[in-house]
Design a protein around this motif. Structure first.
Motif, PDB file in Angstrom:
ATOM      1  N   VAL A   1       0.856  -1.189   0.000  1.00 51.22           N
ATOM      2  CA  VAL A   1       0.000   0.000   0.000  1.00 51.22           C
ATOM      3  C   VAL A   1       0.891   1.238   0.000  1.00 51.22           C
ATOM      4  O   VAL A   1       1.792   1.366   0.833  1.00 51.22           O
ATOM      5  CB  VAL A   1      -0.928   0.021   1.242  1.00 51.22           C
ATOM      6  CG1 VAL A   1      -1.742   1.307   1.290  1.00 51.22           C
ATOM      7  CG2 VAL A   1      -1.835  -1.189   1.250  1.00 51.22           C
ATOM      8  N   ILE A   2       0.638   2.138  -0.948  1.00 54.86           N
ATOM      9  CA  ILE A   2       1.373   3.389  -1.032  1.00 54.86           C
ATOM     10  C   ILE A   2       0.613   4.427  -0.210  1.00 54.86           C
ATOM     11  O   ILE A   2      -0.592   4.591  -0.380  1.00 54.86           O
ATOM     12  CB  ILE A   2       1.501   3.866  -2.489  1.00 54.86           C
ATOM     13  CG1 ILE A   2       2.268   2.812  -3.302  1.00 54.86           C
ATOM     14  CG2 ILE A   2       2.180   5.220  -2.557  1.00 54.86           C
ATOM     15  CD1 ILE A   2       2.260   3.073  -4.792  1.00 54.86           C
ATOM     16  N   MET A   3       1.340   5.094   0.702  1.00 54.95           N
ATOM     17  CA  MET A   3       0.666   6.056   1.574  1.00 54.95           C
ATOM     18  C   MET A   3       1.581   7.211   1.928  1.00 54.95           C
ATOM     19  O   MET A   3       2.806   7.051   1.938  1.00 54.95           O
ATOM     20  CB  MET A   3       0.204   5.366   2.856  1.00 54.95           C
ATOM     21  CG  MET A   3       1.345   4.972   3.777  1.00 54.95           C
ATOM     22  SD  MET A   3       0.858   3.984   5.158  1.00 54.95           S
ATOM     23  CE  MET A   3       0.766   2.394   4.364  1.00 54.95           C
ATOM     24  N   PRO A   4       0.976   8.378   2.243  1.00 53.26           N
ATOM     25  CA  PRO A   4       1.797   9.485   2.737  1.00 53.26           C
ATOM     26  C   PRO A   4       2.217   9.194   4.172  1.00 53.26           C
ATOM     27  O   PRO A   4       1.553   8.445   4.890  1.00 53.26           O
ATOM     28  CB  PRO A   4       0.851  10.688   2.684  1.00 53.26           C
ATOM     29  CG  PRO A   4      -0.517  10.094   2.786  1.00 53.26           C
ATOM     30  CD  PRO A   4      -0.431   8.739   2.134  1.00 53.26           C
ATOM     31  N   ILE A   5       3.324   9.784   4.575  1.00 51.23           N
ATOM     32  CA  ILE A   5       3.799   9.638   5.942  1.00 51.23           C
ATOM     33  C   ILE A   5       4.028  11.035   6.510  1.00 51.23           C
ATOM     34  O   ILE A   5       4.663  11.871   5.880  1.00 51.23           O
ATOM     35  CB  ILE A   5       5.064   8.753   6.009  1.00 51.23           C
ATOM     36  CG1 ILE A   5       5.451   8.498   7.447  1.00 51.23           C
ATOM     37  CG2 ILE A   5       6.196   9.333   5.227  1.00 51.23           C
ATOM     38  CD1 ILE A   5       6.482   7.391   7.607  1.00 51.23           C
TER      39      ILE A   5
ATOM     40  N   SER B   1     -10.880   8.807   5.732  1.00 52.53           N
ATOM     41  CA  SER B   1     -10.645   9.253   4.367  1.00 52.53           C
ATOM     42  C   SER B   1      -9.484   8.571   3.660  1.00 52.53           C
ATOM     43  O   SER B   1      -9.394   8.638   2.442  1.00 52.53           O
ATOM     44  CB  SER B   1     -10.414  10.765   4.367  1.00 52.53           C
ATOM     45  OG  SER B   1      -9.291  11.072   5.168  1.00 52.53           O
ATOM     46  N   CYS B   2      -8.561   7.937   4.410  1.00 50.44           N
ATOM     47  CA  CYS B   2      -7.385   7.349   3.772  1.00 50.44           C
ATOM     48  C   CYS B   2      -6.599   6.489   4.755  1.00 50.44           C
ATOM     49  O   CYS B   2      -6.923   6.424   5.934  1.00 50.44           O
ATOM     50  CB  CYS B   2      -6.471   8.447   3.220  1.00 50.44           C
ATOM     51  SG  CYS B   2      -5.711   9.452   4.520  1.00 50.44           S
ATOM     52  N   VAL B   3      -5.534   5.874   4.243  1.00 53.90           N
ATOM     53  CA  VAL B   3      -4.561   5.174   5.074  1.00 53.90           C
ATOM     54  C   VAL B   3      -3.288   6.007   5.005  1.00 53.90           C
ATOM     55  O   VAL B   3      -2.885   6.441   3.932  1.00 53.90           O
ATOM     56  CB  VAL B   3      -4.303   3.742   4.560  1.00 53.90           C
ATOM     57  CG1 VAL B   3      -3.165   3.085   5.321  1.00 53.90           C
ATOM     58  CG2 VAL B   3      -5.555   2.897   4.651  1.00 53.90           C
ATOM     59  N   MET B   4      -2.685   6.278   6.170  1.00 52.27           N
ATOM     60  CA  MET B   4      -1.468   7.074   6.188  1.00 52.27           C
ATOM     61  C   MET B   4      -0.602   6.682   7.373  1.00 52.27           C
ATOM     62  O   MET B   4      -1.077   6.055   8.317  1.00 52.27           O
ATOM     63  CB  MET B   4      -1.784   8.570   6.224  1.00 52.27           C
ATOM     64  CG  MET B   4      -2.422   9.035   7.515  1.00 52.27           C
ATOM     65  SD  MET B   4      -2.933  10.764   7.492  1.00 52.27           S
ATOM     66  CE  MET B   4      -1.472  11.596   6.981  1.00 52.27           C
TER      67      MET B   4
END
Length: 156
Positions: A59-63, A90-93
């Motif tokens: 999974v590509i996510m912001p950090i 709203s997302c995975v982060m």
């Protein structure tokens, strides 16, 4: 007493973590996994607070480096630096913190409002577990992106 009433008033689990010398807690239901910072493959880096994009289990996510967001000190990675992978509405982060300490149980009655923090909607209150005070945050509200209206900032 109905089971739904018990669930609302009963103890809930919170993930406790350290950030800038303070103890915080967030709803454990929002945690997908915990990873050491070195275990994440970073393939993009930008900005100060958004410290890039990582891959975790495909999974590509912001950090987001909360150590920079909550204090002026530069990030110094050590073996205790953890990343909390969050499953938000709203997302995975990912969220970089100084370290995860434990999982604690708190009832809503154990969480006191923070005086003067009414305007800060992401602060739920202060909880106390075994003599330790935890700042309980609503992680969805803390990580949401807010648009600032033009003219909302005024010169001091």
């Amino acid at each position: 007493m109905s089971s739904s009433k018990t669930q609302v008033n009963g103890p809930r689990q919170f993930l406790a973590f350290r950030l800038g010398g303070l103890d915080y807690a967030l709803d454990f239901d929002k945690v997908q996994e915990l990873r050491p910072l070195q275990a994440l493959e970073r393939f993009s880096s930008e900005g100060e607070i958004i410290s890039g994009v990582v891959v975790s289990r495909g999974v590509i996510m912001p950090i987001v480096d909360m150590r920079i967001a909550f204090g002026p000190r530069p990030p110094q990675h050590d073996p205790l630096t953890d990343v909390i992978i969050l499953k938000l509405s709203s997302c995975v982060m990912g969220m970089v913190v100084d370290g995860v300490t434990d999982i604690v149980s708190l009832t809503l009655e154990q969480i006191e409002p923070i005086a003067g923090a009414g305007a800060v909607d992401y602060l739920v209150g202060l909880g106390e577990v075994d003599g330790r005070r935890l700042i309980v945050v609503d992680i969805d509200k803390l990580m949401s992106i807010r648009k600032i209206q033009f003219g909302a900032r005024q010169a001091a």
